[in-house]
Design an enzyme around this catalytic site. Sequence first.
Site, short mmCIF file in Angstrom:
data_model
loop_
_atom_site.label_atom_id
_atom_site.label_comp_id
_atom_site.label_asym_id
_atom_site.label_seq_id
_atom_site.Cartn_x
_atom_site.Cartn_y
_atom_site.Cartn_z
N LYS B 79 0.86 -1.18 0.00
CA LYS B 79 0.00 0.00 0.00
C LYS B 79 0.90 1.24 0.00
CE LYS B 79 -3.91 2.03 2.59
NZ LYS B 79 -4.85 1.84 3.72
N SER B 154 -9.93 2.01 2.87
CA SER B 154 -9.01 2.78 2.07
C SER B 154 -8.00 1.94 1.29
CB SER B 154 -8.23 3.75 2.96
OG SER B 154 -7.36 3.05 3.84
N SER B 178 -10.30 -0.36 6.93
CA SER B 178 -9.65 -0.21 5.63
C SER B 178 -8.96 -1.45 5.06
CB SER B 178 -8.63 0.93 5.69
OG SER B 178 -9.29 2.16 5.73
#
Lengths: 96, 487
Positions: B79, B154, B178
Site C-alpha cells: 500500500k 481505504s 480499511s
Amino acid sequence: MSLTRRDVENIAQLARLSISESELPAYVDSLSKILSFVEQLNAADTAHVEPMAHPLADQVQRLRDDVVTEEDRHEKYQRNAPAVEAGLYLVPKVIE
Amino acid sequence: MSELHHLTLAELAAGLRARRFSSVELTKHFLDRIARFNPDINAFITVTAEQALAAAEAADKRLAAGESTPLLGVPIAHKDIFCTDGVLTTCASRMLANFVAPYDATVVERLASAGAVSLGKANMDEFAMGSSNETSYFGPVKNPWDTKKVPGGSSGGSAAAVAARLAPAATATDTGGSIRQPAALTGLTGIKPTYGRVSRYGMIAFASSLDQAGTLTYTAQDAALLLGVMAGFDPRDSTSVDVPVPDYLATLEQPLAGLKIGLLKEFFEKGLEEQSAKLVREALAVYEKLGAKLVEVSLPNLPLSVPTYYVVAPAECSSNLSRFDGVRFGYRCENPTDLLDLYTRSRGEGFGAEVKRRIMTGTYVLSAGYYDAYYLKAQKVRRLIADDFARAFKEVDVLMGPTSPTTAFDIGAKVDDPITMYLNDIYTIGANLAGLPAMSIPCGFAGGLPVGLQIIGPHFSEAKLLNVAHGYQRETDWHRQMPSAYA
C-alpha cells in the site's frame, strides 16, 4: 449542531487551510451534518467512566538511554524539501 | 500446473523452493499482468519493475544457494502508505505526489529481508481517509468483479491488485475497516492485527491510536505466512508491543470442535442487506457443522462506534497532518507572500476535500470550549465499547458477523454524502476502537459480488482467528473464486 460560514472560516484558519469561497458552502453543510451526527454520543451515560486514550491497557511509554542512535542524514532528507540553501530550509521572510 | 496467478502465496513459495519456476519468471508474470490490466482498474500508483526484477534475481541466487525462508522470491504489493527507500511514496495525495521516501517502513524492511519482491505501490484513499478508494489524487480504483463498482477503501488498490491477480498478496492498513471492508468487497481474506502487533514505523500516520498494518491475501494460510514475518516488536514505534509472535502456521489446522462463537446481535439488526445476512448465516452453519457452538451476544454500546470514531479519528488526523506545512517536504504553493500564506495555501491546495473535511472536524472537536463535549466524551464512549467487547470475550472465543452492510456499490454513489459513506464502516470500526484483531473472509456472492464474514477476537488472538478462518476455507472454496475477466 449548525455551523455558520464564519465558524468554518475560523476552523479553517485554526487548521491553517485556505478554503476558497466556492468550497465554503459545502464544508458548512457537511461539517454541520458530521457534528450533528456525533451528537448521538450525548445519549451515552459516561459518568464515572475514565477516558480511553490507548487501546491496550497497562501500556507505558517506553524510555531509552539518552544516547545518539541515528546518523546524520539531513542531505538525504532535504532532497524532498521544496527549497533549500546551504543545508537550511527556505521560507518567506518572517521578520520585517 | 495451473497458471502462476492462480496459485496462493504458500503454493508459490513452495514452487519456488522446489525450483518449478524462478522468482524472475514469477515476477515477470505479474509485471506483465500489471502492464495489461492495471489501466482498467488503477490499482497501482507506482510500479517498480526494475527494482522488482533485481530483487527477484537476488532471491533466485539465495534459493539456488539452498536458502528456504518462507517468503523468498514471492512478489507482493505495498500500500502506498508505507515508506519505501528511494521509491515514490505518495499516500495517494497531491501533498506527497513527488515524495521519495528516504527510508523503509519496518513492514517493508522485514518483508524485503525475508526475500519478498515488491512489485510496486498500491493506490488507496488519500491518507487512508475513505471507504471507496475514490478520494485518491491518482483517481478511483475499480473493483475487478465489476469495474463500475468501488473496491472499498481505504486499501482499495491493494485489494483490487490481489483480486485481479496482479499480485498474489498485498500489505494494507486498517484504521476503521480499511483492510476488512475492501477484503469483503473484493472477495479476499484480510486481517487487521491487534493494535501494536505490527510496527507503525514508516507507515504514514492517520489516527495513531487506531492505525494498524495487516494483509490482503487469497487465504488465511497466506495471511499467516505474511503476518508471521511482519509482526513483532520494533523499538522505533513507541506503541509497538513486546509480545512474542507465535508460529501462526503451526496452529492453522487445529480442530474447531467446541469453539464458542458469539453472534453480534447488533450487526444483524438494521441496514444489513438481506442476501448478505443470509450468506453470513450460512457461513455460521458451516462452523456449527465443524462443532462450534453459536450464542447470540449483545454489545449495547457498539452502535455508537461510528460517531465515536468520527470524533477520535479526525482529532488524531488533524494533529498528525499538521506536519505537512510546505516547508520540509511535500507540496508547496507557488509564490507565497508570507509564512502564513505558505502554510495555508500549501495545505489548502495539497490536500483533497475529504482530508480537509477531517482535519477541520478534528480541529473543531479539539478546540477550546469543545474539547470536553466532543473529544473527551468520545474517549469515554470508546471505553464503554471496549468494555462491551471485553465482557463478550469472557463468554465466547470469537465474535462473528458481517463485515460490510452492503456489497460493492457504484462509483460515485456516495461521494457527496460523507455520513452515508462513513456508515460503510459500521461493523468494522468497533475492533479498531478496542484495539482488537479482526478478519474478513469471503463467504459467498450476492448478485455476482463478494460478501465477507467478519471474525473478531481478543487482543493478540491472531493465531486463533487464522485457525478459525482456515477451518472455514478447508470446507468452502469462496476464497478461490476469481473475477472471470482476470482469471
